[in-house]
Write a protein that holds these residues in place. Structure first.
Motif, mmCIF file in Angstrom:
data_model
loop_
_atom_site.group_PDB
_atom_site.id
_atom_site.type_symbol
_atom_site.label_atom_id
_atom_site.label_comp_id
_atom_site.label_asym_id
_atom_site.label_seq_id
_atom_site.Cartn_x
_atom_site.Cartn_y
_atom_site.Cartn_z
ATOM 1 N N TYR A 144 0.836 -1.205 0.000
ATOM 2 C CA TYR A 144 0.000 0.000 0.000
ATOM 3 C C TYR A 144 0.864 1.246 0.000
ATOM 4 N N LEU A 145 0.452 2.222 -0.772
ATOM 5 C CA LEU A 145 0.917 3.596 -0.599
ATOM 6 C C LEU A 145 -0.110 4.291 0.283
ATOM 7 N N VAL A 146 0.358 4.907 1.369
ATOM 8 C CA VAL A 146 -0.565 5.505 2.337
ATOM 9 C C VAL A 146 -0.101 6.916 2.687
ATOM 10 N N ALA A 147 -1.029 7.685 3.215
ATOM 11 C CA ALA A 147 -0.678 9.023 3.683
ATOM 12 C C ALA A 147 0.318 8.912 4.837
ATOM 13 N N ARG A 148 1.173 9.888 4.986
ATOM 14 C CA ARG A 148 2.113 9.882 6.114
ATOM 15 C C ARG A 148 1.342 9.728 7.424
ATOM 16 N N ASN A 149 1.820 8.842 8.252
ATOM 17 C CA ASN A 149 1.162 8.567 9.524
ATOM 18 C C ASN A 149 2.191 8.706 10.633
ATOM 19 N N LEU A 150 2.085 9.777 11.408
ATOM 20 C CA LEU A 150 3.056 10.055 12.471
ATOM 21 C C LEU A 150 2.534 9.689 13.847
ATOM 22 N N ASP A 151 1.261 9.297 13.928
ATOM 23 C CA ASP A 151 0.642 8.949 15.209
ATOM 24 C C ASP A 151 0.126 7.519 15.137
ATOM 25 N N ALA A 168 -9.014 5.704 -4.111
ATOM 26 C CA ALA A 168 -10.251 4.972 -3.848
ATOM 27 C C ALA A 168 -10.010 3.472 -3.925
ATOM 28 N N GLY A 169 -10.707 2.729 -3.076
ATOM 29 C CA GLY A 169 -10.625 1.288 -3.101
ATOM 30 C C GLY A 169 -11.579 0.688 -4.131
ATOM 31 N N ARG A 170 -11.498 -0.639 -4.269
ATOM 32 C CA ARG A 170 -12.344 -1.406 -5.181
ATOM 33 C C ARG A 170 -12.198 -0.944 -6.631
ATOM 34 N N GLN A 171 -10.966 -0.582 -6.988
ATOM 35 C CA GLN A 171 -10.692 -0.144 -8.362
ATOM 36 C C GLN A 171 -9.620 -1.033 -8.992
ATOM 37 N N ALA A 172 -9.710 -2.344 -8.734
ATOM 38 C CA ALA A 172 -8.690 -3.276 -9.211
ATOM 39 C C ALA A 172 -8.479 -3.152 -10.719
ATOM 40 N N THR A 203 0.283 -3.193 -11.335
ATOM 41 C CA THR A 203 -1.163 -3.064 -11.454
ATOM 42 C C THR A 203 -1.751 -2.491 -10.171
ATOM 43 N N GLN A 204 -2.935 -1.890 -10.308
ATOM 44 C CA GLN A 204 -3.716 -1.468 -9.159
ATOM 45 C C GLN A 204 -4.445 -2.684 -8.604
ATOM 46 N N GLU A 205 -4.324 -2.898 -7.290
ATOM 47 C CA GLU A 205 -5.048 -3.984 -6.634
ATOM 48 C C GLU A 205 -6.368 -3.445 -6.079
ATOM 49 N N GLY A 206 -7.082 -4.272 -5.299
ATOM 50 C CA GLY A 206 -8.429 -3.915 -4.873
ATOM 51 C C GLY A 206 -8.504 -2.892 -3.767
ATOM 52 N N GLY A 207 -7.421 -2.704 -3.003
ATOM 53 C CA GLY A 207 -7.443 -1.761 -1.900
ATOM 54 C C GLY A 207 -7.135 -0.340 -2.327
ATOM 55 N N ALA A 208 -7.511 0.623 -1.500
ATOM 56 C CA ALA A 208 -7.253 2.039 -1.783
ATOM 57 C C ALA A 208 -5.766 2.316 -1.643
ATOM 58 N N GLU A 255 -10.195 -2.898 4.087
ATOM 59 C CA GLU A 255 -9.573 -3.063 2.781
ATOM 60 C C GLU A 255 -8.877 -4.427 2.714
ATOM 61 N N PRO A 256 -8.630 -4.949 1.512
ATOM 62 C CA PRO A 256 -7.927 -6.230 1.394
ATOM 63 C C PRO A 256 -6.513 -6.142 1.955
ATOM 64 N N GLY A 257 -5.963 -7.289 2.315
ATOM 65 C CA GLY A 257 -4.591 -7.350 2.796
ATOM 66 C C GLY A 257 -3.605 -7.499 1.647
ATOM 67 N N SER A 258 -2.323 -7.467 1.990
ATOM 68 C CA SER A 258 -1.259 -7.551 0.983
ATOM 69 C C SER A 258 -0.534 -8.891 1.100
ATOM 70 N N ALA A 259 -0.453 -9.590 -0.021
ATOM 71 C CA ALA A 259 0.169 -10.912 -0.071
ATOM 72 C C ALA A 259 1.492 -10.854 -0.818
ATOM 73 N N MET A 260 2.286 -11.897 -0.633
ATOM 74 C CA MET A 260 3.448 -12.152 -1.472
ATOM 75 C C MET A 260 3.211 -13.520 -2.117
ATOM 76 N N HIS A 261 2.451 -13.536 -3.188
ATOM 77 C CA HIS A 261 2.156 -14.801 -3.858
ATOM 78 C C HIS A 261 3.447 -15.374 -4.433
ATOM 79 N N LEU A 262 3.649 -16.668 -4.225
ATOM 80 C CA LEU A 262 4.869 -17.341 -4.657
ATOM 81 C C LEU A 262 4.537 -18.410 -5.681
ATOM 82 N N HIS A 263 5.003 -18.228 -6.914
ATOM 83 C CA HIS A 263 4.827 -19.227 -7.968
ATOM 84 C C HIS A 263 6.038 -20.154 -7.950
ATOM 85 N N HIS A 264 5.784 -21.456 -7.833
ATOM 86 C CA HIS A 264 6.852 -22.448 -7.726
ATOM 87 C C HIS A 264 6.839 -23.429 -8.893
#
Length: 452
Positions: A144-151, A168-172, A203-208, A255-264
């Motif tokens: 995710y790219l997110v706004a700066r969060n200092l708190d 915006a989310g849901r724009q996969a 690519t853009q994923e499903g989360g904002a 929002e959806p989580g972030s995976a590291m899909h591994l193709h073997h």
């Protein structure tokens, strides 16, 4: 030009060509995948053949505390670090001309340090090599790219896009959504080119503000090195444009989580053929056994693939996350997916690993499950046809504590990864989990303070 620079890969030589190299960062990945080490003037680096760090860097928790490891004498002996010049890469975000070099870690006896994540992965790769096999890995990185969060008490928000609105989310797969933070993507491409990395696609994923980067397939250790470098690269690119990049498994509520899909896939080291396909192009018994190993041993590997309390928030039904050990063909509801591919590229996608896991350890644990399946000739369950979300079985641990209990009791996984590594890893993770359990959340204060 110092002689040692002749050993560098071409992209690193190109980066310093015609310029004075100022600094070299001597780095190793710790259990969390954080770069530890030391920086020094290039002239100093050129005169040294090895470097030293205390072995306790592998006992540090993500919060900066230190785990107590049974049997440790706590004298903090030094480990020996030797540069792997093939990993040398630019650090294009620095003010001066800097190279990063990953170092291999050894005991003072000269043996590979068994707790070092890169050595754990090399250990697993060697088990494959001993049987004439070479594992191939193709990772997908979500973040995710997110706004700066200092708190830390404030919820994480999506970043502000170039339109002046928050992502915006849901724009996969939306190209407009990617364009919202195009300047960050441009810097990622520029840094990747300077470091000699080839991106298959973004690519853009499903989360904002959620992005996926696909990487080329290749040897396991080299791909893990690339992910290790990429995570730092992406964070630096985001900072250039006043936002953060986060690899948390679940950074934003709802929002959806972030995976590291591994193709073997696995190659015969002698013939170069994919052992998952037979001469007629069909699936082999070995391929079935690889899947069977995944279904058998992934519960014990979850403590490595999902290493934090936050990791388990990703496994939510219908949130583009696997919650099962079913396998299927081109079926994204299953934890184990066979993508559309020809016989030469036949592979299995492990969709369980989170982007928050150490890439060396995540790949090592995933390969360990498949390896055990092949040598034990484990047969998989029947293919899942239709939605795997319909199942009610609780096959996967739901908390880090539960995952660690399964990890502790699984002798085959511990043997493949190395007992000393497993002991230290478990001690670090139980320390982190104990610390988390002492934290009182806003939900508890809101609903329990005056109501119970």
């Amino acid at each position: 030009m110092s002689h040692w620079t002749d050993q560098l890969p071409q992209h690193a030589r190109d980066y310093i060509a015609g310029r004075t190299l100022d600094e070299v960062e001597c780095i190793v990945p710790d259990l969390a995948g954080v770069a530890r080490g030391k920086a020094m003037p290039a002239s100093k680096f050129a005169t040294q053949k090895r470097f030293f760090l205390p072995n306790t860097i592998f006992q540090q928790t993500i919060a900066g505390d230190w785990a107590e490891v049974p049997g440790d004498n706590y004298t903090e002996p030094d480990m020996i670090l030797r540069p792997d010049y093939s990993t040398a890469s630019a650090a294009p975000w620095t003010a001066d001309v800097t190279l990063q070099v990953i170092h291999d870690v050894f005991e003072q006896t000269g043996e590979p340090m068994p707790v070092a994540p890169r050595n754990v992965l090399k250990r697993v790769v060697q088990l494959y090599a001993d049987r004439g096999w070479s594992p191939v890995v193709a990772p997908e990185m979500e973040f995710y790219l997110v706004a700066r969060n200092l708190d830390p008490a404030k919820p994480i928000e999506p970043p502000m896009g170039r339109t002046g609105r928050r992502a915006a989310g849901r724009q996969a797969y939306s190209m407009s959504a990617v364009d919202e933070y195009g300047p960050v993507i441009d810097v990622i491409y520029r840094f990747a080119e300077a470091q000699g990395f080839e991106i298959e696609g973004i690519t853009q994923e499903g989360g904002a503000g959620q992005v996926e980067i696909n990487m080329q397939h290749g040897a396991a250790v080299e791909r893990a090195d690339e992910i290790f470098f990429f995570k730092r690269l992406i964070r630096e690119a985001a900072l250039r444009h006043d936002c953060f990049a986060t690899f948390m498994a679940k950074p934003i509520e709802g929002e959806p989580g972030s995976a590291m899909h591994l193709h073997h896939s696995v190659i015969d080291s002698t013939t170069g053929q994919n052992i998952f396909s037979d001469p007629q192009g069909g699936e082999t018994a070995t391929f079935r056994h690889f899947i069977g190993g995944m279904q058998t041993y992934l519960p014990a590997a979850m403590a490595v693939l999902a290493p934090y309390v936050n990791s388990y928030r990703r496994y939510v039904r219908h949130f583009a996350a696997p919650i099962n050990l079913e396998w299927g063909r081109d079926n994204r509801t299953t934890g184990l997916r066979i993508p559309v591919c020809d016989a030469n590229s036949r592979r299995l996608e492990n969709r369980l690993a989170g982007m928050d896991c150490n890439p060396y350890l995540g790949i090592a644990a995933s390969l360990a499950c498949g390896y055990l399946g092949m040598i034990e000739e484990r047969e998989p369950r029947a293919e899942c046809v239709g939605s795997a979300y319909r199942g009610d079985e609780d096959e996967l641990p739901e908390t880090l504590g539960g995952a660690l209990d399964i990890f502790e009791d699984c002798a085959p996984i511990r043997e493949v990864l190395g007992e000393r590594f497993c002991g230290v890893y478990e001690a670090v993770k139980r320390t982190e989990y104990t610390e988390f359990l002492q934290v009182i959340s806003p939900w508890e204060r809101e609903h329990l303070l005056l109501n119970v």
